[in-house]
Motif scaffolding. Structure first.
Motif, PDB file in Angstrom:
ATOM      1  N   UNK A 177       0.690  -1.432  -0.115  1.00  0.00           N
ATOM      2  CA  UNK A 177       0.156  -0.049  -0.200  1.00  0.00           C
ATOM      3  C   UNK A 177       0.769   1.238  -0.002  1.00  0.00           C
ATOM      4  N   UNK A 178       0.566   1.951  -0.956  1.00  0.00           N
ATOM      5  CA  UNK A 178       1.442   3.358  -1.127  1.00  0.00           C
ATOM      6  C   UNK A 178       0.663   4.532  -0.216  1.00  0.00           C
ATOM      7  N   UNK A 179       1.318   5.501   0.348  1.00  0.00           N
ATOM      8  CA  UNK A 179       1.052   6.656   0.871  1.00  0.00           C
ATOM      9  C   UNK A 179       1.139   7.954   0.020  1.00  0.00           C
ATOM     10  N   UNK A 180       0.246   8.609  -0.279  1.00  0.00           N
ATOM     11  CA  UNK A 180       0.460   9.782  -1.091  1.00  0.00           C
ATOM     12  C   UNK A 180      -0.094  11.144  -0.658  1.00  0.00           C
ATOM     13  N   UNK A 185      -1.291  24.447  -4.931  1.00  0.00           N
ATOM     14  CA  UNK A 185      -1.230  25.802  -4.510  1.00  0.00           C
ATOM     15  C   UNK A 185      -1.597  26.923  -5.537  1.00  0.00           C
ATOM     16  N   UNK A 186      -2.852  27.438  -5.412  1.00  0.00           N
ATOM     17  CA  UNK A 186      -3.443  28.252  -6.471  1.00  0.00           C
ATOM     18  C   UNK A 186      -2.594  29.152  -7.180  1.00  0.00           C
ATOM     19  N   UNK A 187      -2.451  29.255  -8.563  1.00  0.00           N
ATOM     20  CA  UNK A 187      -1.627  29.873  -9.165  1.00  0.00           C
ATOM     21  C   UNK A 187      -0.096  30.122  -9.090  1.00  0.00           C
ATOM     22  N   UNK A 188       0.369  28.897  -8.193  1.00  0.00           N
ATOM     23  CA  UNK A 188       1.696  28.861  -7.791  1.00  0.00           C
ATOM     24  C   UNK A 188       2.390  27.285  -8.306  1.00  0.00           C
ATOM     25  N   UNK A 189       1.870  26.247  -7.783  1.00  0.00           N
ATOM     26  CA  UNK A 189       2.263  25.159  -8.103  1.00  0.00           C
ATOM     27  C   UNK A 189       1.419  23.793  -7.650  1.00  0.00           C
ATOM     28  N   UNK A 190       1.419  22.761  -8.289  1.00  0.00           N
ATOM     29  CA  UNK A 190       0.751  21.422  -8.436  1.00  0.00           C
ATOM     30  C   UNK A 190       1.835  20.531  -8.028  1.00  0.00           C
ATOM     31  N   UNK A 191       1.479  19.610  -6.712  1.00  0.00           N
ATOM     32  CA  UNK A 191       2.473  18.876  -6.460  1.00  0.00           C
ATOM     33  C   UNK A 191       1.973  17.410  -5.894  1.00  0.00           C
ATOM     34  N   UNK A 192       2.654  16.315  -6.099  1.00  0.00           N
ATOM     35  CA  UNK A 192       2.473  15.049  -5.455  1.00  0.00           C
ATOM     36  C   UNK A 192       3.557  14.338  -4.877  1.00  0.00           C
ATOM     37  N   UNK A 193       3.231  13.736  -3.950  1.00  0.00           N
ATOM     38  CA  UNK A 193       4.303  13.102  -3.084  1.00  0.00           C
ATOM     39  C   UNK A 193       4.033  11.673  -2.801  1.00  0.00           C
ATOM     40  N   UNK A 194       4.697  10.899  -3.141  1.00  0.00           N
ATOM     41  CA  UNK A 194       4.219   9.188  -2.874  1.00  0.00           C
ATOM     42  C   UNK A 194       5.500   8.576  -2.489  1.00  0.00           C
ATOM     43  N   UNK A 195       4.991   7.654  -1.277  1.00  0.00           N
ATOM     44  CA  UNK A 195       5.779   6.651  -0.739  1.00  0.00           C
ATOM     45  C   UNK A 195       5.352   5.152  -1.151  1.00  0.00           C
ATOM     46  N   UNK A 196       5.898   4.428  -1.945  1.00  0.00           N
ATOM     47  CA  UNK A 196       5.052   3.328  -2.453  1.00  0.00           C
ATOM     48  C   UNK A 196       4.959   2.436  -1.641  1.00  0.00           C
ATOM     49  N   UNK A 197       5.520   2.473  -0.430  1.00  0.00           N
ATOM     50  CA  UNK A 197       5.172   1.321   0.357  1.00  0.00           C
ATOM     51  C   UNK A 197       4.865   2.068   1.751  1.00  0.00           C
ATOM     52  N   UNK A 198       3.997   1.533   2.703  1.00  0.00           N
ATOM     53  CA  UNK A 198       3.483   2.081   3.958  1.00  0.00           C
ATOM     54  C   UNK A 198       4.480   1.499   5.009  1.00  0.00           C
ATOM     55  N   UNK A 204      16.696   0.026   6.184  1.00  0.00           N
ATOM     56  CA  UNK A 204      17.027   0.002   4.841  1.00  0.00           C
ATOM     57  C   UNK A 204      16.834   1.533   4.342  1.00  0.00           C
ATOM     58  N   UNK A 205      15.967   1.564   3.397  1.00  0.00           N
ATOM     59  CA  UNK A 205      15.795   3.151   2.911  1.00  0.00           C
ATOM     60  C   UNK A 205      14.243   3.389   2.493  1.00  0.00           C
ATOM     61  N   UNK A 206      13.921   4.703   2.589  1.00  0.00           N
ATOM     62  CA  UNK A 206      12.388   5.044   2.170  1.00  0.00           C
ATOM     63  C   UNK A 206      12.548   5.367   0.691  1.00  0.00           C
ATOM     64  N   UNK A 207      11.616   4.743  -0.127  1.00  0.00           N
ATOM     65  CA  UNK A 207      11.657   5.453  -1.386  1.00  0.00           C
ATOM     66  C   UNK A 207      10.489   6.705  -1.558  1.00  0.00           C
ATOM     67  N   UNK A 208      11.023   7.654  -2.065  1.00  0.00           N
ATOM     68  CA  UNK A 208      10.315   8.928  -2.285  1.00  0.00           C
ATOM     69  C   UNK A 208      10.359   9.186  -3.761  1.00  0.00           C
ATOM     70  N   UNK A 209       8.936   9.399  -4.045  1.00  0.00           N
ATOM     71  CA  UNK A 209       8.705   9.999  -5.603  1.00  0.00           C
ATOM     72  C   UNK A 209       7.760  11.091  -5.662  1.00  0.00           C
ATOM     73  N   UNK A 210       8.365  12.571  -6.068  1.00  0.00           N
ATOM     74  CA  UNK A 210       7.942  13.725  -5.983  1.00  0.00           C
ATOM     75  C   UNK A 210       7.659  14.243  -7.359  1.00  0.00           C
ATOM     76  N   UNK A 211       6.548  14.847  -7.658  1.00  0.00           N
ATOM     77  CA  UNK A 211       6.089  15.491  -9.052  1.00  0.00           C
ATOM     78  C   UNK A 211       5.608  16.810  -8.691  1.00  0.00           C
ATOM     79  N   UNK A 212       6.321  17.831  -9.397  1.00  0.00           N
ATOM     80  CA  UNK A 212       5.935  19.179  -9.313  1.00  0.00           C
ATOM     81  C   UNK A 212       5.626  20.166 -10.698  1.00  0.00           C
ATOM     82  N   UNK A 213       4.644  20.524 -10.623  1.00  0.00           N
ATOM     83  CA  UNK A 213       4.262  21.349 -12.176  1.00  0.00           C
ATOM     84  C   UNK A 213       3.942  22.564 -11.721  1.00  0.00           C
ATOM     85  N   UNK A 214       4.716  23.429 -12.193  1.00  0.00           N
ATOM     86  CA  UNK A 214       4.593  25.007 -12.057  1.00  0.00           C
ATOM     87  C   UNK A 214       3.202  25.448 -12.574  1.00  0.00           C
TER      88      UNK A 214
END
Length: 323
Positions: A177-180, A185-198, A204-214
């Motif tokens: 199960x992923x957490x996202x 932010x109106x007129x600023x940026x659209x973003x998503x942050x995803x951790x593929x595993x709960x 070990x390590x935490x995988x982190x996936x981030x997307x930012x659209x201006x």
């Protein structure tokens, strides 16, 4: 944990050259929660090596599991802050094996030689996991072996610490199960942050996936700071006094990385039709319990973790915003 020193008296120093507890495995691993896990076998041998004859009453072994919960409560009073320490230790597991020597009589003489007494115990699947790495608070399991020598001679002792680990089954939903978090932010940026595993494996390590659209022309990305925070909650119950509780956050570690157009900009992020920055990171976790311990909720000790992200945005007019 006290270390064993066999030379506790002149007589025993001359007679005993070795007294120790040996386990097949210092770690006992339960897979699944207390309702799912099957029992695990604790197995080992008690070793005694004698140079000379030794008079003993008995030789016995016991296992003790203890839970200690402690903290300092600071309360504001008219005269200032009054600190009151809460400290509670309870025995959560106790097992004593039948004496290896001296079951029928307390007058025994062991001849010179090497002695090995095997022992085993089935630990039930709902046995509480060890909690180590906290200051004074925790759950520990200790084997203690004793050669009782009577009133006029000092006993011999050997100790062995056991660590009980509870982990998830490989097919557990927490690994799938992923957490996202997605937001705009109106007129600023659209973003998503995803951790593929709960859930992630300790150390070990935490995988982190981030997307930012201006959403603002001329907006640029600055640095991203990620902080791992450990939330510690302790509680003790004592009738008729109400339950006392304590909560504390500690910063475990942090990561900082730069985001640039040269490295992270995509004209079409993962075929979504959106342009922006795509950042994938693997965040290495500490490998020492003193810096970070596992999530748990047992005997008034509750530990959980969260990630806090701070993203710097460079606005066209030169000022910095944070999200």
């Amino acid at each position: 944990m006290p270390s064993f020193n066999p030379f506790t008296s002149v007589a025993s120093r001359n007679a005993c050259s070795l007294f120790e507890i040996r386990l097949e495995n210092d770690f006992i691993v339960f897979r699944g929660n207390e309702h799912e896990a099957s029992g695990q076998l604790l197995k080992g041998v008690l070793v005694l090596c004698l140079r000379e004859h030794l008079k003993v009453e008995d030789v016995h072994l016991r296992l003790m599991g203890s839970c200690r919960v402690t903290w300092v409560d600071g309360k504001q009073t008219p005269s200032g802050i009054h600190n009151q320490k809460v400290d509670r230790t309870t025995t959560i597991l106790r097992h004593t094996w039948p004496p290896f020597v001296g079951e029928s009589t307390h007058h025994n003489t062991l001849a010179p030689g090497n002695y090995e007494w095997p022992f085993e115990m089935m630990l039930s699947g709902d046995t509480s996991e060890s909690v180590e790495g906290l200051h004074q608070t925790g759950i520990t399991y200790v084997l203690k072996a004793t050669v009782s020598r009577g009133k006029l001679a000092k006993n011999l002792h050997a100790y062995k610490r056991i660590r009980i680990i509870r982990t998830l089954e490989p097919a557990a939903l927490e690994f799938n199960h992923a957490m996202s978090v997605e937001n705009i932010w109106p007129n600023k940026i659209e973003y998503s942050v995803v951790i593929p595993q709960k859930a992630v494996v300790f150390g070990s390590h935490i995988p982190l996936e981030m997307r930012f659209t201006p959403l603002l022309k001329g907006l640029e990305m600055g640095n991203i700071t990620v902080k791992l925070i450990e939330i510690q909650e302790f509680s003790v119950q004592s009738y008729p006094v109400p339950t006392k509780s304590y909560k504390h956050d500690r910063d475990v570690t942090s990561w900082n990385f730069e985001v640039t157009r040269e490295q992270h900009w995509h004209d079409n992020i993962e075929e979504t039709g959106q342009e922006g920055w795509a950042v994938n990171k693997e965040l290495p976790l500490p490998k020492r319990l003193s810096r970070c311990i596992q999530d748990c909720s047992v005997h008034g000790i509750k530990i959980r973790h969260k990630l806090k992200l701070t993203v710097a945005l460079k606005n066209p007019d030169g000022h910095i915003s944070e999200v």
